[in-house]
Scaffold this motif. Structure first.
Motif, mmCIF file in Angstrom:
data_model
loop_
_atom_site.group_PDB
_atom_site.id
_atom_site.type_symbol
_atom_site.label_atom_id
_atom_site.label_comp_id
_atom_site.label_asym_id
_atom_site.label_seq_id
_atom_site.Cartn_x
_atom_site.Cartn_y
_atom_site.Cartn_z
ATOM 1 N N MET A 98 0.951 -1.210 0.123
ATOM 2 C CA MET A 98 0.018 -0.217 0.107
ATOM 3 C C MET A 98 0.816 1.343 -0.022
ATOM 4 S SD MET A 98 -2.871 1.152 2.883
ATOM 5 C CE MET A 98 -4.176 0.071 2.424
ATOM 6 N N LEU A 99 0.395 2.242 -0.933
ATOM 7 C CA LEU A 99 1.494 3.166 -1.038
ATOM 8 C C LEU A 99 0.705 4.676 -0.859
ATOM 9 C CD1 LEU A 99 2.463 1.097 -3.630
ATOM 10 C CD2 LEU A 99 4.305 2.598 -3.535
ATOM 11 N N GLN A 100 1.084 5.739 -0.608
ATOM 12 C CA GLN A 100 0.559 7.051 -0.458
ATOM 13 C C GLN A 100 1.660 7.840 -1.045
ATOM 14 O OE1 GLN A 100 -1.216 7.529 3.614
ATOM 15 N NE2 GLN A 100 -3.222 7.679 2.587
ATOM 16 N N GLY A 101 1.279 8.607 -1.894
ATOM 17 C CA GLY A 101 2.204 9.655 -2.618
ATOM 18 C C GLY A 101 3.640 8.869 -3.186
ATOM 19 N N GLY A 102 3.729 7.784 -3.353
ATOM 20 C CA GLY A 102 4.438 6.879 -4.066
ATOM 21 C C GLY A 102 5.383 6.165 -2.943
ATOM 22 N N VAL A 103 5.233 6.377 -1.480
ATOM 23 C CA VAL A 103 5.728 6.020 -0.351
ATOM 24 C C VAL A 103 4.971 4.812 0.235
ATOM 25 C CG1 VAL A 103 6.970 6.469 1.933
ATOM 26 C CG2 VAL A 103 6.601 8.266 -0.016
ATOM 27 N N VAL A 104 5.726 3.730 0.350
ATOM 28 C CA VAL A 104 5.042 2.434 0.919
ATOM 29 C C VAL A 104 4.828 2.731 2.692
ATOM 30 C CG1 VAL A 104 5.589 0.028 1.543
ATOM 31 C CG2 VAL A 104 6.378 0.671 -0.541
ATOM 32 N N VAL A 105 3.550 2.454 2.722
ATOM 33 C CA VAL A 105 3.215 2.699 4.204
ATOM 34 C C VAL A 105 2.755 1.382 4.735
ATOM 35 C CG1 VAL A 105 2.510 5.263 3.971
ATOM 36 C CG2 VAL A 105 0.791 3.067 3.255
ATOM 37 N N THR A 106 2.445 0.248 3.884
ATOM 38 C CA THR A 106 2.111 -0.882 4.631
ATOM 39 C C THR A 106 2.450 -2.047 3.619
ATOM 40 O OG1 THR A 106 0.234 -0.008 5.546
ATOM 41 C CG2 THR A 106 0.125 -2.428 5.674
ATOM 42 N N THR A 107 2.976 -3.229 3.960
ATOM 43 C CA THR A 107 2.975 -4.310 3.143
ATOM 44 C C THR A 107 2.395 -5.483 3.772
ATOM 45 O OG1 THR A 107 5.386 -5.300 4.110
ATOM 46 C CG2 THR A 107 5.417 -3.457 2.599
ATOM 47 N N ALA A 108 2.275 -6.547 2.608
ATOM 48 C CA ALA A 108 1.499 -7.660 3.269
ATOM 49 C C ALA A 108 2.097 -8.959 2.465
ATOM 50 C CB ALA A 108 0.051 -7.694 3.154
ATOM 51 N N SER A 109 2.324 -10.135 3.089
ATOM 52 C CA SER A 109 2.636 -11.312 2.519
ATOM 53 C C SER A 109 1.372 -12.244 2.672
ATOM 54 C CB SER A 109 3.916 -12.068 3.057
ATOM 55 O OG SER A 109 4.243 -13.518 2.391
ATOM 56 N N THR A 110 0.971 -12.761 1.608
ATOM 57 C CA THR A 110 -0.235 -13.603 1.574
ATOM 58 C C THR A 110 -0.148 -14.804 0.932
ATOM 59 O OG1 THR A 110 -1.711 -11.516 1.361
ATOM 60 C CG2 THR A 110 -2.774 -13.575 0.984
ATOM 61 N N VAL A 111 -0.808 -16.038 1.378
ATOM 62 C CA VAL A 111 -0.554 -17.165 0.955
ATOM 63 C C VAL A 111 -2.021 -17.608 0.550
ATOM 64 C CG1 VAL A 111 0.013 -19.655 1.319
ATOM 65 C CG2 VAL A 111 1.453 -17.812 2.134
ATOM 66 N N THR A 112 -2.260 -18.092 -0.583
ATOM 67 C CA THR A 112 -3.716 -18.777 -0.910
ATOM 68 C C THR A 112 -3.032 -20.289 -1.499
ATOM 69 O OG1 THR A 112 -3.535 -18.095 -3.153
ATOM 70 C CG2 THR A 112 -4.740 -16.585 -1.738
ATOM 71 N N GLY A 113 -4.364 -20.983 -1.361
ATOM 72 C CA GLY A 113 -4.197 -22.346 -1.717
ATOM 73 C C GLY A 113 -5.710 -23.162 -1.746
ATOM 74 N N PRO A 114 -5.964 -24.158 -2.648
ATOM 75 C CA PRO A 114 -7.048 -24.658 -3.040
ATOM 76 C C PRO A 114 -7.319 -25.814 -1.588
ATOM 77 C CG PRO A 114 -5.448 -25.749 -4.138
ATOM 78 C CD PRO A 114 -4.545 -24.547 -3.602
ATOM 79 N N ASP A 115 -8.663 -25.846 -1.156
ATOM 80 C CA ASP A 115 -8.997 -27.031 -0.186
ATOM 81 C C ASP A 115 -8.766 -28.231 -0.636
ATOM 82 O OD1 ASP A 115 -9.658 -25.193 1.861
ATOM 83 O OD2 ASP A 115 -11.533 -24.715 0.865
ATOM 84 N N ARG A 116 -8.164 -29.150 0.030
ATOM 85 C CA ARG A 116 -8.076 -30.538 -0.139
ATOM 86 C C ARG A 116 -8.546 -31.395 0.809
ATOM 87 N NH1 ARG A 116 -2.705 -31.991 -0.060
ATOM 88 N NH2 ARG A 116 -2.093 -30.076 1.287
ATOM 89 N N GLU A 117 -9.306 -32.530 0.544
ATOM 90 C CA GLU A 117 -9.624 -33.417 1.629
ATOM 91 C C GLU A 117 -8.426 -34.204 1.966
ATOM 92 O OE1 GLU A 117 -12.330 -33.706 2.714
ATOM 93 O OE2 GLU A 117 -13.313 -32.184 1.686
ATOM 94 N N THR A 118 -8.189 -33.988 3.580
ATOM 95 C CA THR A 118 -6.817 -34.418 3.893
ATOM 96 C C THR A 118 -7.293 -35.194 5.255
ATOM 97 O OG1 THR A 118 -6.276 -32.748 5.165
ATOM 98 C CG2 THR A 118 -5.515 -33.071 2.838
ATOM 99 N N TRP A 119 -6.738 -35.952 6.105
ATOM 100 C CA TRP A 119 -6.676 -36.084 7.320
ATOM 101 C C TRP A 119 -7.051 -34.918 8.384
ATOM 102 C CZ3 TRP A 119 -3.491 -35.343 11.789
ATOM 103 C CH2 TRP A 119 -3.628 -36.063 12.985
ATOM 104 N N ASN A 120 -7.985 -35.121 9.153
ATOM 105 C CA ASN A 120 -8.308 -33.967 10.016
ATOM 106 C C ASN A 120 -8.327 -34.385 11.618
ATOM 107 O OD1 ASN A 120 -9.290 -32.038 8.039
ATOM 108 N ND2 ASN A 120 -10.867 -33.653 7.735
ATOM 109 N N HIS A 121 -7.660 -33.396 12.367
ATOM 110 C CA HIS A 121 -7.652 -33.405 13.885
ATOM 111 C C HIS A 121 -7.703 -32.327 14.368
ATOM 112 C CE1 HIS A 121 -6.695 -35.155 17.564
ATOM 113 N NE2 HIS A 121 -5.482 -34.473 17.771
ATOM 114 N N ALA A 122 -8.754 -32.093 15.305
ATOM 115 C CA ALA A 122 -8.860 -30.850 15.800
ATOM 116 C C ALA A 122 -8.664 -30.902 17.494
ATOM 117 C CB ALA A 122 -10.122 -30.245 15.494
ATOM 118 N N PRO A 123 -7.328 -31.164 18.017
ATOM 119 C CA PRO A 123 -7.348 -31.166 19.489
ATOM 120 C C PRO A 123 -7.778 -29.915 20.459
ATOM 121 C CG PRO A 123 -5.441 -30.930 18.665
ATOM 122 C CD PRO A 123 -6.200 -30.871 17.306
#
Length: 275
Positions: A98-123
């Protein structure tokens, strides 16, 4: 303002982005989500999330987002650029600025991915608390900006100025129900914002608020689209805590649970404070 814009939820108005080129967007801050000295960090995270979701090359759903707040964001327009850094079979990695006046004020690193049917465990499990409708609403009348854009129902750890002191610090743990105000069906942009709705822990622990600012916020999205759709516009349960205040920084962690006990997201942030 046109009827179309008037009909927008305040959050959707705050995160509106207009394409200006390949991977480039223009937006503006919203007074509805203003904080003490700039926009509410949750809406900034939501804006950067939306930029990735709007990109035509994006595949899958959000898995992780780390937002680094580099400088104060001024009121007014900003530009957002999105770049696909790596396109793998299981994940895509994005860099956002994100930039204002050409200067970076915020950055982000984002990961996306498809859902897959896998082993599930929720302790993990949410704390046992009264349901939202059995918990009183926190009075936010007279509080300007983003605080009025959420409904808070605290079961424990309500931030009360003067309830603690540096000499007698109180626990940092809080349990509270949260939903957008007005109500809005949960999606990834609103979930990204909700993960930053926990009041800075120094108020809860020390009873006052010195100058503070989130430096970095990482959120991990454990819910798929179906889980968000099941939750709809009902309140989610937030569990938040801090472990250390030292050298002008403190940690802050959070869990967001659906009202039927499913973990939707976890987040961790580091906060700077002046003392």
């Amino acid at each position: 303002m046109t009827e179309t814009l008037t009909a927008l939820h305040p959050l959707d108005d705050a995160i509106r982005l207009e394409p200006t080129g390949p991977g480039a967007y223009r937006g503006a801050t919203s007074p509805a989500y203003w904080n003490m000295a700039g926009p509410f960090g949750g809406t900034t995270a939501a804006v950067l999330m939306k930029a990735v979701l709007d990109h035509p090359e994006r595949r899958g759903r959000p898995v992780a987002q780390t937002v680094n707040f580099c400088a104060a964001i001024a009121e007014g327009a900003f530009d957002v650029t999105v770049r696909l850094v790596r396109d793998g079979r299981s994940t895509q990695h994005w860099q956002v600025e994100m930039l204002q006046g050409g200067v970076v004020v915020t950055t982000a690193s984002t990961v996306t991915g498809p859902d897959r049917e896998t082993w599930n465990h929720a302790p993990g499990a949410p704390p046992s608390v009264p349901r939202a409708e059995q918990t009183p609403v926190l009075d936010t009348s007279g509080r300007a900006g983003w605080r009025g854009r959420y409904e808070f129902r605290y079961e424990r750890g309500a931030p009360i100025p003067g309830a603690a002191s540096a000499e007698t610090p109180q626990p940092a743990l809080s349990h509270n129900w949260i939903r957008d105000e007005p109500a809005r069906p949960l999606d990834y942009v609103s979930l990204a914002a909700i993960c930053d709705t926990f009041v800075v822990k120094i108020l809860q622990v020390r009873g006052d608020i010195p100058p503070v600012a989130t430096v970095s916020l990482s959120t991990y999205f454990m819910a798929d689209e179906a889980a968000l759709a099941r939750q709809g516009a009902r309140p989610v349960l937030g569990v938040s805590d801090a472990r250390v205040f030292r050298h002008g920084f403190n940690d802050q962690s959070a869990e967001i649970w659906s009202d039927d006990g499913h973990l939707l997201a976890v987040s961790h942030q580091v906060v700077w404070f002046k003392s």
